[in-house]
Motif scaffolding. Sequence first.
Motif, PDB file in Angstrom:
ATOM      1  N   LEU A 165     -24.462 -27.351 -13.929  1.00 11.22           N
ATOM      2  CA  LEU A 165     -25.038 -27.797 -15.199  1.00 11.22           C
ATOM      3  C   LEU A 165     -24.001 -28.076 -16.272  1.00 11.22           C
ATOM      4  O   LEU A 165     -24.315 -28.699 -17.285  1.00 11.22           O
ATOM      5  N   HIS A 166     -22.769 -27.624 -16.082  1.00 13.93           N
ATOM      6  CA  HIS A 166     -21.728 -27.803 -17.112  1.00 13.93           C
ATOM      7  C   HIS A 166     -20.461 -28.360 -16.469  1.00 13.93           C
ATOM      8  O   HIS A 166     -19.449 -27.653 -16.353  1.00 13.93           O
ATOM      9  N   GLN A 210     -32.172 -26.323 -19.644  1.00 16.92           N
ATOM     10  CA  GLN A 210     -31.468 -26.220 -18.368  1.00 16.92           C
ATOM     11  C   GLN A 210     -32.448 -26.158 -17.202  1.00 16.92           C
ATOM     12  O   GLN A 210     -32.207 -26.751 -16.143  1.00 16.92           O
TER      13      GLN A 210
END
Length: 593
Positions: free
Chosen positions: A464-465, A557
């Motif tokens: 996610l990052h 998220q």
Amino acid sequence: MTSPPPPLLIVEDEPDLRQLYTLALVKAGVDAEAVPDLAQAHARLRERRYAVVLTDMRLPDGTGLELLRALAREGRSERAIVITAYGSADNAVEALKAGAFDYLTKPVAPARLRQAVAAALAAGAPGPDLAAHSPLGAGSVSSPIQPSPSSPHAASTAAHTARSQPSPPPSTTTPPLLHPAATDPGADSAIALPPETSAAGAALRRTPSTSGATVWSAPPTAGAPAPPALARLIGDSPAMQAVRATILRVARTMAPVLVTGESGTGKELIARALHACSHRAGGPFVAVNCGAIPADLLESELFGHRRGAFTGAHSDKLGLFQAAAGGTLFLDEVSDLPLPMQVKLLRALQERAVRPVGATAEEPVDVRIVSATHKDLERLVQTGQFRHDLYYRLNVIPIRAPALREHPEDLEAIAAAVLAQLTQRDGLPHVPALTDAALARLRAYPFPGNVRELENLLERALALHPGAVLDADAFPLPGFDAAPPLAGPSAAPHGTSPNRTGAGAHMASALHGMGVSAESAAAAITVGAAPSDTAPAPDGDTTATTEPPDAPLPRAQLEALLQRNRWNQSRTARELGWTLAKLRYWMQRLRVG
């Protein structure tokens, strides 16, 4: 020119047995000297050195334990095998703890005697090909069961051998990691690191078996030295150093080892390190999750069966004990064994023999037993859920796998190794770095799921990052993403403790479910205690806060994960390490979808 000293010294007070042991070994090509008491044994040992000492437990002028302690005190290199009376489990345990390499139970069959002596000679021989140094031959070391081509189950043996030796996988370059392979459903750790991807296990080969078992085998030259085998146990904390030191002390004995610790601490990795550091490293490593096999199939899976033993038994089948011949059998979650199966396992351990279902005779097996559990076996013994005699048989050498929160100083090294492995798996160009804020947040979290949970968090953050750096906001943890706490000690609602409300209560419940006491759970969550869940919203509007403070991850998220998986809830739940019910619960709470 003087002849070399005999490789074996027999200490037995009964003349008939002394002669029987000597003849059995001489026929196999092993020279032996025999003495009737402890005094003469000490005299012989002062004159020369031996490869193996075979001693009875009870002697006219002392005990075999005294001889074992003398050997250890003088730093002698002889490997001792102790002969105990039938059913004397306590004596066998004491002998192994005193440093015995192996034990035999009277009456001793000549084949079993030769097998034990061959293993002791092989363990003390230098060089990778241990069996070649044994006068008894390679076959007696690697596998005590050698069916002839005309035997009823020779075909089954050949089929198993073919399955256990697949073509080696293509070599890859993977940084050394610390966790056992979590690619197996029953593995005890989070990170997927098969041995063939590490330097220590480059020669190991993986063969899946039925009912949750995994077989790792290797050619005889795979006797890797101890440092590479232990390199995957990352961490310089006193707790990890103690684990490595214990492994090195007990790896080259036959003493059973019981590995305890919470789920996700790496108990299977410790078992693999024991195997890799032992003289059995050239044999197979067979791992089986005892809780993953149905109770009515356990006996057949462990001991094998004969054709026609039951409905559906169309051919002979080797059990996991036979599959591990010459190597190590790892019984994970041994506390899940039903009581009837515990009795049969106890006999197999005592007699070093198993009787396949439908067979009329027992077959000798040459395996080293390593077991593991996350439960308190002593408490189960007290409540009658686990046999005390089996407990003492398994718990000769205890090793405790420390929880991650007990050695937070190792967290940075563990996280770096996990990120390196995940980066290589996903084909990413670089390994992201953790900022000081991210490390501080991770260190403050108690990790009820231990290394498995850490790997889950890092894999999610990596997905996610994307980027060269992972900051604290990449790790949404209970107790860190709630509303800012009010100043002063009165921030918690009246009558509640800040450590036991909201995320703190959720964490305490999770820790308690992992077998942690209430006191330890309270202490563990003190550092990362969550503020009150009932912090008022601005202007008194209690509906203004759309995300619960105890949510495991932000709404955005979770929605991004679902979109990436095309709203496949099952796939998203697996990626998060959640159950489907938990995912649907938080989708409803966070108003996603």
